[in-house]
Design an enzyme around this catalytic site. Structure first.
Site, mmCIF file in Angstrom:
data_model
loop_
_atom_site.group_PDB
_atom_site.id
_atom_site.type_symbol
_atom_site.label_atom_id
_atom_site.label_comp_id
_atom_site.label_asym_id
_atom_site.label_seq_id
_atom_site.Cartn_x
_atom_site.Cartn_y
_atom_site.Cartn_z
ATOM 1 N N CYS A 1 -1.137 -10.266 -0.638
ATOM 2 C CA CYS A 1 0.184 -10.803 -0.926
ATOM 3 C C CYS A 1 0.562 -11.932 0.047
ATOM 4 O O CYS A 1 0.048 -13.035 -0.096
ATOM 5 C CB CYS A 1 1.201 -9.672 -0.973
ATOM 6 S SG CYS A 1 2.588 -10.104 -2.008
ATOM 7 N N HIS B 1 -0.871 -6.196 -4.793
ATOM 8 C CA HIS B 1 -1.147 -5.182 -3.772
ATOM 9 C C HIS B 1 -2.193 -4.192 -4.282
ATOM 10 O O HIS B 1 -1.833 -3.134 -4.812
ATOM 11 C CB HIS B 1 0.135 -4.430 -3.418
ATOM 12 C CG HIS B 1 1.105 -5.245 -2.645
ATOM 13 N ND1 HIS B 1 1.051 -5.376 -1.281
ATOM 14 C CD2 HIS B 1 2.137 -6.014 -3.055
ATOM 15 C CE1 HIS B 1 2.024 -6.166 -0.869
ATOM 16 N NE2 HIS B 1 2.699 -6.573 -1.936
ATOM 17 N N GLU C 1 -3.896 -2.192 -2.774
ATOM 18 C CA GLU C 1 -3.876 -0.916 -2.040
ATOM 19 C C GLU C 1 -3.139 0.181 -2.804
ATOM 20 O O GLU C 1 -3.410 1.364 -2.610
ATOM 21 C CB GLU C 1 -3.282 -1.100 -0.630
ATOM 22 C CG GLU C 1 -1.806 -1.468 -0.557
ATOM 23 C CD GLU C 1 -1.534 -2.963 -0.588
ATOM 24 O OE1 GLU C 1 -2.394 -3.718 -1.089
ATOM 25 O OE2 GLU C 1 -0.452 -3.387 -0.122
HETATM 26 N N1 GLN Z 1 7.087 -12.607 1.298
HETATM 27 C C1 GLN Z 1 6.208 -12.936 0.227
HETATM 28 C C2 GLN Z 1 6.933 -13.059 -1.108
HETATM 29 O O1 GLN Z 1 8.021 -12.584 -1.235
HETATM 30 C C3 GLN Z 1 5.070 -11.925 0.132
HETATM 31 C C4 GLN Z 1 5.534 -10.571 -0.234
HETATM 32 C C5 GLN Z 1 4.559 -9.489 0.157
HETATM 33 O O2 GLN Z 1 3.682 -9.696 0.960
HETATM 34 N N2 GLN Z 1 4.738 -8.316 -0.401
HETATM 35 O O3 GLN Z 1 6.417 -13.619 -2.048
#
Ligand code: GLN
Length: 554
Positions: free
Chosen positions: A394, A525, A527
């Site tokens: 992410c 994600h 995970e």
């Molecule tokens: N802060 C980033 C976004 O909002 C990544 C979010 C995250 O890593 N879950 O796109």
């Protein structure tokens, strides 16, 4: 076929102190019943007023676990999905805020037909309605309900009241488990039962008698203390389960079975439990054996920021990432050694980044805000230039794209709107739909959340790992790779090997293997989908790359 018995409900309640593994105990109860051939679902109740866990800081509450349908929940939900090898939805998660919100919305919609709507019984009735809906949705033989917090708190009283009301309605279908803690004061050196006795009495005051007591502690419970607890807590000795600390949380179901806990539940709830274990039990046992067999180490640096709380390091914020790494490592007979590195250290002392050369892999997990991002990008650059396997999750992918734009394309002011909204080069920018929500001040639920499909380009590392072109992964983010820069970045060598079905959004970025052994980031994600019995293919590919690096270092 034997007639299905009435659905059963097991409430798990904490006594004495929090943080002793109530969630793991509840998940393990689910696991052992599943391995007896029963269908099991789970519900987590968080007593706080927040409607979901989305707006909470990870150092405050641990990881935010995202479900398939986008619900932002407590990390225990991850334990349930992993231990039960199942998929849960928002009906499996409850908070005080969520319960009150439904009741208030129903009252406004005149659904109570002019009645006075009261805390009791209407709040417990809504709780019971939700528990029954979750059971029905899963068609579960057994529904495990974990009530957050510990007994004696004001916060979880209405949930206990709901449990008590269910027991009155169907006494043979409801069981109560108290997960307690038995301290060993250092000056005395003896395990003390008194706090548990008090906790059971407090529970009794709510009209609930525990059917089973799980006695957590650093050591096993001896017979003498078992008898004492039995006598003072009105619970027969065979229903008091010794639960000492274990090396791995995955040992807990096996330990419970040493005390014949699944058979005990079958007796208490008159459940038809075949004596022979279900085939899933074999798979689980072989997974547990793989944990203890793995001895060859792979060393992974996790560069993040949600580690510090006061003087303590809290890895809880990345719980699913840790577990996902473990599953893929154990499946390859490797023991993962994780080192937590605070990205800010690399900002304070840029030379420190060289420490990463000792590792077999570097991972940058998800994150928010601008604190620590420059340090993370130093780590990413180092991993890219030194050809250390890198996996970005992410934010870890967004920062990887920014780092590439800055240092390979030469766009020095490349950044994300989240870091510097005034910059001319917003490589990572807001998604249109989310911008509207944010401008209206709607921060709760303002992200792209939950499972979305993506297509993976044949010939890429990701495609080889998944063995498929169509995938579905869980998301939690506001920002995206800015489509205006895609062609420029790809011309400079970074490949966007995964895209949303309409081709607009970048889901995976990677460098070809002839340039770097493993340099890959994902907007989602992975995970959240890694399970003990089904490790995630991308984590597996990352671990394989770390193993190759380790071999080549020798
Ligand atoms: N802060 C980033 C976004 O909002 C990544 C979010 C995250 O890593 N879950 O796109």
């Amino acid at each position: 076929m034997a007639k299905k018995s009435d659905p059963k409900f097991i409430f798990v309640i904490g006594g004495v102190i929090s943080g002793v593994g109530k969630g793991v105990a509840a998940s393990s109860i689910g696991r052992i019943l599943k391995d007896r051939g029963l269908s099991v679902t789970a519900i987590k109740i968080d007593p706080y007023v927040n409607v979901d866990a989305g707006t909470m800081n990870p150092t405050e509450h641990g990881e935010v676990f995202v479900l398939e349908d986008g619900d932002e929940t407590d990390q225990d939900m991850g334990n349930y999905e992993r231990f039960l090898d199942t998929t849960l939805t928002r009906i499996n998660y409850m908070t005080t805020g969520r319960v009150y919100l439904s009741v208030i919305e129903r009252e406004r919609a005149l659904e109570y037909k002019g009645k006075c709507v009261e805390v009791v019984p209407h709040i417990p009735l809504e709780i019971i309605h939700r528990i029954r809906s979750a059971q029905k949705k899963a068609d579960a033989d057994v529904t495990i309900i974990e009530i957050g917090g510990t007994i004696g708190e004001y916060q979880n009283m209405l949930f206990l009241e709901a449990a008590r009301m269910m027991k009155i309605e169907q006494p043979r279908d409801v069981a109560f488990v108290m997960v307690s803690y038995l301290p060993v004061p250092s000056k005395i050196g003896e395990m003390k039962t008194k706090p548990t006795q008090h906790a059971v009495r407090t529970l009794n005051a709510s009209g609930i008698q525990p059917d089973v007591i799980i006695a957590r502690g650093t050591h096993s419970l001896d017979e003498k203390r078992k008898e004492k607890l039995s006598f003072f807590c009105n619970t027969s000795a065979n229903r008091i389960i010794s639960a000492p600390d274990v090396e791995s949380i995955y040992d807990v179901p096996g330990n419970f079975e040493k005390e014949k806990l699944s058979t005990l539940f079958c007796d208490i709830l008159s459940l038809p439990c075949p004596a022979k274990k279900a085939p899933s039990a074999l798979a689980w046992n072989s997974f547990v054996r793989s944990i203890h067999r793995a001895s060859d180490e792979v060393r992974i640096a996790v560069v993040g920021k949600y580690f510090d709380t006061g003087d303590f390091v809290l890895a809880d914020s990345y719980l699913s990432v840790i577990e996902a790494i473990k599953y893929s490592a154990y499946a390859q007979n490797k023991k993962p050694i994780l080192t937590w590195i605070n990205a800010i250290d690399f900002e304070k002392n840029p030379k420190k980044v060289e420490m990463l050369s000792q590792f077999d892999g570097v991972l940058v997990p998800g994150g928010f805000g601008s604190r620590g991002v420059e340090g993370k990008m130093k780590a990413i650059r180092y991993a890219r230039e030194r050809k250390i396997p890198y996996f970005g999750l992410c934010y870890g992918m967004q920062l990887m794209v920014i780092e590439y734009a800055r240092n390979v394309l030469g766009i020095k002011s490349a950044t994300s709107r989240e870091i510097d909204p005034k910059s001319k080069h917003l490589l990572i920018d807001i998604i249109d739909e989310q911008e509207k929500k944010l401008s209206e001040g709607n921060y709760g639920n303002s992200m792209r959340l939950g499972a979305y499909k993506a297509y993976v380009r044949p010939g890429s590392i990701a495609h080889a790992a998944y063995g498929a072109a169509s995938i579905s992964e869980r998301h939690r983010h506001r920002y995206e790779v800015n489509p205006e820069y895609i062609a420029e970045i790809e011309n400079a060598g970074l490949v966007f090997s995964g895209k949303s079905p309409d081709g607009r959004l970048c889901e995976i970025a990677e460098l070809p293997t002839k340039v770097h052994p493993f340099f890959l980031g994902v907007q989602f994600h992975p995970e959240f989908l890694a399970h003990p019995l089904a490790p995630h293919p991308l984590f597996t590919a990352f671990i394989k790359a770390t193993v190759s690096r380790k071999k080549s270092k020798k």
